[in-house]
Design a protein around this motif. Structure first.
Motif: not given
Ligand code: K2U
Ligand code: ZN
Length: 176
Positions: A8-11, A101-102, A162-169
Motif C-alpha cells: 500500500p502507498i501512503l497518502i 498525493i494523487p 493540496i493538503t486539505r484536498k488530501m485530508q478530504k480524500y
C-alpha cells in the motif's frame, strides 16, 4: 520469478512521509525483496518512480523506470543510499505529480542535470548522470528519502490547499 507483493502507498499527510530515511547498512535478501515489491507496486500504480517511505519503510531505497516508450522493454533501476554528487546550475521545469498525493500536479523547477552515486543490488557503487525526465524523477525520489514532497516547493497557500484536498480524500476513502 520471485513472489512479489503489492505494498500500500501512503497518502499525504502522513508523518512517515516527512521523516529522513535511514541508510541501508548491507544489501540483504530482505532489501532485494523490498526492491522487487517496490518495483511491482510502482508499475501497478502506474508510476515512474517510488521511494521506500511511500510504502512506509524508512530506509534509503528508491526504484525508477522513466522509460516511457511502450514498445521499448522496461528499464527498472534500484538505487540504494543514492546521493546527488553534482547538479547543473541550469534548471528544468516539470509539472510534477506524486503517488502519495494523487491527482495533484504543479510545476517544480529542478537542476536539469544531476550526477548520482548509489549502491546497486549487488552492493557495487555506481555513478551516473541523469537528464530529462530521469533527472526530475531521481531528484523527486531522493527528496522522498529526506522527507521532502514536491508540494514543499510551492507557495504556502497552494500547499495548504493540496493538503486539505488530501485530508478530504483520505476521510472519504476511510468511509469506503
Ligand atoms: O515518487 C512518486 O510519487 C512517483 C512519481 C515520480 C515522479 C514525479 C514527478 C516527475 C517525475 C517522476 C510519479 O507519480 S510517477 C507518475 C508519473 C508518470 C509520468 C510522468 C510523471 C509522473
Ligand atoms: Zn512522489
Amino acid at each position: 520469478m520471485p513472489i512479489m507483493t503489492l505494498r500500500p502507498i501512503l497518502i499525504h499527510p502522513d508523518p512517515r512521509l516527512k521523516k529522513v530515511a535511514d541508510p541501508i547498512a548491507e544489501v540483504s535478501a530482505e532489501i532485494r525483496k523490498q526492491a522487487d515489491d517496490m518495483l511491482e507496486t510502482m508499475y501497478d500504480a502506474p508510476g515512474i518512480g517510488l521511494a521506500a517511505p511511500q510504502i512506509g519503510v524508512l530506509n534509503r531505497l528508491i526504484v525508477m523506470d522513466a522509460q516511457r516508450d511502450p514498445e521499448a522493454k522496461p528499464a527498472p533501476m534500484v538505487l540504494i543510499n543514492p546521493e546527488v554528487i553534482w547538479e547543473s546550475d541550469e534548471k528544468n521545469v516539470y509539472e510534477e505529480g506524486c503517488l502519495s498525493i494523487p491527482e495533484q500536479y504543479a510545476e517544480v523547477a529542478r537542476p536539469k542535470l544531476v550526477r548520482v552515486r548509489w549502491l546497486d543490488v549487488d552492493g557495487k557503487t555506481v555513478e551516473e548522470q541523469f537528464d530529462g525526465l530521469w533527472a526530475t524523477c531521481v531528484q523527486h525520489e531522493i527528496d522522498h528519502l529526506n522527507g521532502t514532497l514536491f508540494i514543499d516547493y510551492l507557495k504556502p497557500l497552494k500547499r495548504q490547499m493540496i493538503t486539505r484536498k488530501m485530508q478530504k480524500y483520505k476521510r472519504e476513502r476511510a468511509r469506503g
